[in-house]
Scaffold this active site. Sequence first.
Site, PDB file in Angstrom:
ATOM      1  N   GLY A 232      75.400  44.004  23.069  1.00 26.65           N
ATOM      2  CA  GLY A 232      74.614  45.103  22.512  1.00 26.65           C
ATOM      3  C   GLY A 232      75.186  46.441  22.933  1.00 26.65           C
ATOM      4  O   GLY A 232      74.454  47.414  23.145  1.00 26.65           O
TER       5      GLY A 232
ATOM      6  N   ARG B  91      71.293  51.806  21.915  1.00 26.25           N
ATOM      7  CA  ARG B  91      70.873  52.884  22.812  1.00 26.25           C
ATOM      8  C   ARG B  91      71.019  52.470  24.273  1.00 26.25           C
ATOM      9  O   ARG B  91      71.583  53.182  25.095  1.00 26.25           O
ATOM     10  CB  ARG B  91      69.411  53.251  22.536  1.00 26.25           C
ATOM     11  CG  ARG B  91      69.139  53.894  21.173  1.00 26.25           C
ATOM     12  CD  ARG B  91      67.640  54.007  20.938  1.00 26.25           C
ATOM     13  NE  ARG B  91      67.303  54.502  19.623  1.00 26.25           N
ATOM     14  CZ  ARG B  91      66.915  55.745  19.361  1.00 26.25           C
ATOM     15  NH1 ARG B  91      66.831  56.622  20.338  1.00 26.25           N
ATOM     16  NH2 ARG B  91      66.602  56.132  18.131  1.00 26.25           N
TER      17      ARG B  91
ATOM     18  N   THR C  37      66.532  42.406  26.523  1.00 27.17           N
ATOM     19  CA  THR C  37      66.025  42.399  25.157  1.00 27.17           C
ATOM     20  C   THR C  37      64.577  41.916  25.147  1.00 27.17           C
ATOM     21  O   THR C  37      64.230  40.973  25.845  1.00 27.17           O
ATOM     22  CB  THR C  37      66.878  41.472  24.276  1.00 27.17           C
ATOM     23  OG1 THR C  37      68.242  41.883  24.368  1.00 27.17           O
ATOM     24  CG2 THR C  37      66.422  41.524  22.827  1.00 27.17           C
ATOM     25  N   THR C  38      63.736  42.551  24.331  1.00 30.11           N
ATOM     26  CA  THR C  38      62.342  42.143  24.218  1.00 30.11           C
ATOM     27  C   THR C  38      62.030  41.759  22.771  1.00 30.11           C
ATOM     28  O   THR C  38      62.866  41.905  21.885  1.00 30.11           O
ATOM     29  CB  THR C  38      61.395  43.267  24.673  1.00 30.11           C
ATOM     30  OG1 THR C  38      61.608  44.441  23.859  1.00 30.11           O
ATOM     31  CG2 THR C  38      61.621  43.615  26.130  1.00 30.11           C
TER      32      THR C  38
ATOM     33  N   HIS D  18      56.782  54.890  22.274  1.00 24.58           N
ATOM     34  CA  HIS D  18      58.239  54.790  22.204  1.00 24.58           C
ATOM     35  C   HIS D  18      58.755  55.504  20.949  1.00 24.58           C
ATOM     36  O   HIS D  18      57.976  55.906  20.088  1.00 24.58           O
ATOM     37  CB  HIS D  18      58.686  53.321  22.181  1.00 24.58           C
ATOM     38  CG  HIS D  18      58.608  52.655  23.519  1.00 24.58           C
ATOM     39  ND1 HIS D  18      57.462  52.057  23.979  1.00 24.58           N
ATOM     40  CD2 HIS D  18      59.541  52.487  24.501  1.00 24.58           C
ATOM     41  CE1 HIS D  18      57.683  51.556  25.184  1.00 24.58           C
ATOM     42  NE2 HIS D  18      58.928  51.791  25.518  1.00 24.58           N
ATOM     43  N   HIS D  19      60.078  55.590  20.864  1.00 29.71           N
ATOM     44  CA  HIS D  19      60.730  56.218  19.721  1.00 29.71           C
ATOM     45  C   HIS D  19      60.425  55.462  18.433  1.00 29.71           C
ATOM     46  O   HIS D  19      60.100  54.273  18.448  1.00 29.71           O
ATOM     47  CB  HIS D  19      62.246  56.294  19.940  1.00 29.71           C
ATOM     48  CG  HIS D  19      62.872  54.973  20.263  1.00 29.71           C
ATOM     49  ND1 HIS D  19      63.320  54.102  19.300  1.00 29.71           N
ATOM     50  CD2 HIS D  19      63.104  54.365  21.458  1.00 29.71           C
ATOM     51  CE1 HIS D  19      63.821  53.023  19.865  1.00 29.71           C
ATOM     52  NE2 HIS D  19      63.700  53.150  21.185  1.00 29.71           N
TER      53      HIS D  19
ATOM     54  N   LYS E 216      61.889  51.819  17.527  1.00 33.42           N
ATOM     55  CA  LYS E 216      61.644  50.612  18.309  1.00 33.42           C
ATOM     56  C   LYS E 216      60.878  49.611  17.452  1.00 33.42           C
ATOM     57  O   LYS E 216      59.848  49.924  16.873  1.00 33.42           O
ATOM     58  CB  LYS E 216      60.853  50.931  19.579  1.00 33.42           C
ATOM     59  CG  LYS E 216      60.654  49.713  20.480  1.00 33.42           C
ATOM     60  CD  LYS E 216      60.047  50.098  21.823  1.00 33.42           C
ATOM     61  CE  LYS E 216      59.777  48.888  22.701  1.00 33.42           C
ATOM     62  NZ  LYS E 216      61.005  48.128  23.015  1.00 33.42           N
TER      63      LYS E 216
ATOM     64  N   GLY F  40      57.580  45.268  25.426  1.00 34.70           N
ATOM     65  CA  GLY F  40      57.635  44.218  26.438  1.00 34.70           C
ATOM     66  C   GLY F  40      56.963  44.648  27.735  1.00 34.70           C
ATOM     67  O   GLY F  40      56.310  43.849  28.409  1.00 34.70           O
ATOM     68  N   THR F  41      57.109  45.923  28.090  1.00 35.96           N
ATOM     69  CA  THR F  41      56.467  46.439  29.296  1.00 35.96           C
ATOM     70  C   THR F  41      54.954  46.398  29.167  1.00 35.96           C
ATOM     71  O   THR F  41      54.240  46.010  30.099  1.00 35.96           O
ATOM     72  CB  THR F  41      56.934  47.879  29.573  1.00 35.96           C
ATOM     73  OG1 THR F  41      58.358  47.884  29.732  1.00 35.96           O
ATOM     74  CG2 THR F  41      56.285  48.443  30.824  1.00 35.96           C
TER      75      THR F  41
END
Length: 227
Positions: A10, A14, A78-79, A134-135, A138, A144-145
């Site tokens: 990846g 970003r 990765t989520t 988030h942006h 996403k 995931g958090t």
Amino acid sequence: MSAIRVLLVGADGRMGKAVADAVARDARLTIAAGLDRGDSLATAMESCEVVIDFSAADATEAVCRACVKYTKPLVLGTTGQTAAQRDYVTTAAHLVPIVFAANFSVGVNTLFVLTRRAAELLGSDFDLDVVEMHHRTKKDAPSGTAKRLLEILQEVRGGDRAIAAQSVRAGDIVGEHTVIFTGAGERLELTHRAASRETFAVGALRAACWAITQPPGLYRMENVLGL
């Protein structure tokens, strides 16, 4: 001592770019290869000591399979994986060490600890909510958090009572997570705001250096930090 050779999956994303920048500032590691969708894992796996994956959920199985085949530790950031994809990670962790974390920030992992403690202290009289931002690009929501925060709250609270999560996707927000405890006449909020992706990247490198010394197993960032 020679630098730890990292395979970055990846690399053009970003987080991939943030990890590459962090490696460039860290003498302990070097990028052996950077891969993206469609690139072959096989050749690059032979030349690395640890894999860091910030690609996409649909690549998780292939990355895990390659790590098992070549016996390489994996840092998986990765989520958005499906239940089946997460099960594949668990299975692979029986054979190689995998640090699978929704967030590699030291601050966020401290938030996990504080959230658990606050939920324990405040008890069932307080309503619980999680808000994450988030942006706009996403893909997964909640993040995931946020899912990990919900897991922690559910572990403490137990039962079938649902806990709400609200997701905002706007602009170029790097990441913001707030846990809200609301009681009669008072409210407690725990918030973490990320100003840049550097904090996540530095945490991922810390996890990579830790993972290469560990036996097979499925680990969280809390394990890396000793929390």
